[in-house]
Design an enzyme around this catalytic site. Structure first.
Site, PDB file in Angstrom:
ATOM      1  CG  HIS A  18     -10.618   2.534  41.118  1.00 34.88           C
ATOM      2  ND1 HIS A  18     -11.444   3.576  40.840  1.00 34.88           N
ATOM      3  CD2 HIS A  18      -9.751   2.208  39.417  1.00 34.88           C
ATOM      4  CE1 HIS A  18     -11.930   2.989  39.982  1.00 34.88           C
ATOM      5  NE2 HIS A  18     -11.177   2.818  39.259  1.00 34.88           N
ATOM      6  CG  ASP A 116     -13.188   2.910  44.362  1.00 33.18           C
ATOM      7  OD1 ASP A 116     -11.827   3.099  43.599  1.00 33.18           O
ATOM      8  OD2 ASP A 116     -13.856   3.419  43.519  1.00 33.18           O
TER       9      ASP A 116
HETATM   10 BR1  BUP Z   1       1.999   2.701  32.996  1.00 33.18          BR
HETATM   11  C1  BUP Z   1       2.333   2.717  34.765  1.00 33.18           C
HETATM   12  N1  BUP Z   1       4.349   2.738  36.297  1.00 33.18           N
HETATM   13  O1  BUP Z   1       4.972   2.219  34.323  1.00 33.18           O
HETATM   14  P1  BUP Z   1      -3.394   6.362  35.381  1.00 33.18           P
HETATM   15  C2  BUP Z   1       1.626   3.526  35.658  1.00 33.18           C
HETATM   16  N2  BUP Z   1       2.423   4.186  36.629  1.00 33.18           N
HETATM   17  O2  BUP Z   1       4.306   4.361  38.276  1.00 33.18           O
HETATM   18  P2  BUP Z   1      -4.605   4.200  34.657  1.00 33.18           P
HETATM   19  C3  BUP Z   1       4.086   3.640  37.244  1.00 33.18           C
HETATM   20  O3  BUP Z   1      -0.164   4.033  37.736  1.00 33.18           O
HETATM   21  P3  BUP Z   1      -7.683   4.015  35.092  1.00 33.18           P
HETATM   22  C4  BUP Z   1       3.402   2.571  34.589  1.00 33.18           C
HETATM   23  O4  BUP Z   1       2.034   6.940  37.832  1.00 33.18           O
HETATM   24  C5  BUP Z   1      -0.295   6.083  37.853  1.00 33.18           C
HETATM   25  O5  BUP Z   1      -0.093   6.978  39.620  1.00 33.18           O
HETATM   26  C6  BUP Z   1       1.072   5.983  37.470  1.00 33.18           C
HETATM   27  O6  BUP Z   1      -2.838   5.632  36.803  1.00 33.18           O
HETATM   28  C7  BUP Z   1       0.993   4.735  37.729  1.00 33.18           C
HETATM   29  O7  BUP Z   1      -3.997   5.503  34.423  1.00 33.18           O
HETATM   30  C8  BUP Z   1      -1.092   5.026  37.862  1.00 33.18           C
HETATM   31  O8  BUP Z   1      -2.622   7.777  35.312  1.00 33.18           O
HETATM   32  C9  BUP Z   1      -2.097   4.959  36.517  1.00 33.18           C
HETATM   33  O9  BUP Z   1      -4.881   7.291  36.626  1.00 33.18           O
HETATM   34  O10 BUP Z   1      -5.953   3.904  35.865  1.00 33.18           O
HETATM   35  O11 BUP Z   1      -3.674   3.265  35.310  1.00 33.18           O
HETATM   36  O12 BUP Z   1      -5.111   4.222  32.875  1.00 33.18           O
HETATM   37  O13 BUP Z   1      -7.798   4.258  33.632  1.00 33.18           O
HETATM   38  O14 BUP Z   1      -8.322   3.446  36.141  1.00 33.18           O
HETATM   39  O15 BUP Z   1      -7.338   6.073  35.249  1.00 33.18           O
END
Ligand code: BUP
Length: 459
Positions: A18, A116
């Site tokens: 988020h 949000d």
């Molecule tokens: Br883990 C990780 N480095 O090591 P998502 C994530 N990220 O840059 P999530 C890193 O965090 P939800 C790490 O690139 C993305 O922008 C990744 O968001 C970055 O999954 C963000 O992909 C993670 O939407 O959240 O964290 O499981 O469950 O809310 O979708």
């Protein structure tokens, strides 16, 4: 007189999934000369959130910051879940009214507030009282958003999620197979379900819904929802993605980058399940077997707890030493936070085994990297459907929800080979990347949508 730039406040909710799109949008708005105020809840759930907020503010000294204390919830008061992120959503909802005075006295006065979806129900009255245009930001696919928006209708019919049906019907869009629906939706009292259903009731009060997606990625769903076929009381759905990343390169100690530099182009599978998936140790072992069996090079980011602060295990406790030894020239396993953006931009990366968190999907779309979808929970199966249909990846449906079953190393290995050898998929994924670039480039569809919102707020 010339219009002055708008002053926009942004209010994200809990979790990196988020926070990330809010920080990216805040950076984009700031570089378009808007005045930006970032509002954050304290304390945050994960260490990643607090460090990213500090880092963002250090990179954007012109952005104003309001930090507010959330009234904590007692875990026992919500018997349906102990998920600290869901509990924080709820706690934030109970606390956002406290923001009213500082928002009302903002200087220069606020032109708009973007908040949000997860805090929409409690924040909509505050936004209405401020008498300024307000926009809801949703951090998932348009497809899953349709399901959330329509959830109150589905919950009003006890048969909607009946196991005798194979799919869930939402007017105007392709039916969603029942196994793609988060299991919690079958329980109207579950905190996740009630939070989404309550937030959905606030949608009609917003001036628009901003979404990190783009028209070419979800054309039919966007057309359906924007023509009123899904629900007839929604404001415009505004696709402005994929959001630009602002994170400067190579800021952390990234020992895996030199290793990546020495690998051939498109030869490495990048494996990550996002910030909130605690994979079981049995599944971790199978995944290690699968990676080794595939014969492909890999970069694997390993997490073992839902909240990063609790992640205490070391690689040597999770993986057999002999595995690490045998694969030391073929792969890297990393614990802790990586810069996913740097990794996905690296020419050595040829495929992405991922949980389908929506930010990750949009990041892969920007770069045209083929994905192997392995949804774990929440919106991720809905997102997997979208990326498969858009030509960005493949999905083995029979694996089900990652957190619920056990997939063998043999199957994982086979599927990785399929991902890496599918030339047609590679071409399609590259095309997705080109379309993403067009959408956010000058005159592109997403860029135009954002420009129009900002022009409206300038008046
Ligand atoms: Br883990 C990780 N480095 O090591 P998502 C994530 N990220 O840059 P999530 C890193 O965090 P939800 C790490 O690139 C993305 O922008 C990744 O968001 C970055 O999954 C963000 O992909 C993670 O939407 O959240 O964290 O499981 O469950 O809310 O979708």
């Amino acid at each position: 007189t010339t219009a002055s730039p708008p002053h926009i406040a942004l209010l994200p909710s809990a979790g990196m999934g988020h926070l990330t799109p809010f920080l990216r949008l805040a950076s984009m708005l700031s570089s378009r000369s808007c005045i930006v105020t970032l509002i954050t809840a304290s304390p945050s759930v994960s260490a990643a959130e607090s460090s990213h907020i500090s880092f963002f503010l250090s990179q954007h000294p012109q952005v104003k910051h309001i930090e507010f204390q959330v009234i904590p919830s007692k875990p026992s008061s919500n018997p349906t879940t102990d998920d600290p992120f869901f509990l924080q959503f709820e706690a934030t909802n109970r606390s956002v009214h406290l923001l009213h005075p500082s928002l009302a006295s903002a200087s220069p006065p606020l032109s708009s507030i973007f908040f949000d979806f997860a805090v929409a129900s409690s924040f909509a009255p505050v936004a209405a009282d401020l008498g300024i245009p307000n926009y809801i930001i949703t951090t998932t696919s348009c497809k899953f958003f349709c399901l959330m928006a329509y959830l109150p209708v589905l919950l009003s019919d006890p048969l909607s999620f009946s196991s005798s049906l194979s799919e869930v019907n939402i007017p105007g869009i392709t039916p969603m197979p029942l196994p793609s629906i988060p299991p919690q939706f079958k329980n109207p009292n579950h905190l996740f379900t009630s939070l989404i259903a309550t937030s959905a009731q606030a949608l009609s009060k917003a001036n628009g819904i901003l979404m990190n997606t783009f028209d070419d990625f979800e054309p039919e769903t966007l057309a359906a929802i924007n023509s009123g076929r899904v629900l007839d009381n929604l404001p415009p759905i505004l696709p402005i993605g994929p959001l630009e990343t602002f994170e400067p390169k190579k800021v952390q100690d990234q020992s895996y980058l030199p290793w990546l530099d020495s690998q051939p182009a498109e030869s490495v599978v990048y494996v990550s399940f996002g910030s909130r998936t605690a994979m079981s140790s049995a599944q971790i072992r199978e995944l290690s077997k699968g990676l080794e069996r595939s014969g492909y090079r890999f970069l694997w980011v390993l997490k073992t707890s839902k909240v990063d602060k609790d992640d205490k295990e070391e690689l040597k406790d999770l993986l057999e030493e002999s595995f690490l030894d045998r694969t030391k020239n073929k792969g890297r396993v990393v614990k802790g936070w990586v810069s996913q953006q740097d990794i996905l931009e690296h020419p050595a990366i040829g495929g992405f085994l991922n949980h389908c968190g929506w930010n990750s999907v949009m990041e892969a779309a920007r770069k045209g990297i083929p994905m192997l979808a392995w949804p774990q929970h929440g919106d991720q199966s809905g997102n997997a459907e979208v990326l498969e249909k858009a030509g960005l990846g493949i999905w083995e449906r029979k694996w089900g929800w990652g957190l619920e079953g056990l997939v063998s190393g043999e199957e994982i290995g086979k599927k990785i080979v399929e991902l890496m050898e599918d030339e047609k998929l590679r071409v399609l994924a590259r095309k997705v990347g080109e379309n993403a670039g067009k959408a956010t480039g000058i005159g592109g569809k997403s860029e135009k949508v954002l420009t129009e919102v900002l022009e409206y707020l300038e008046q």
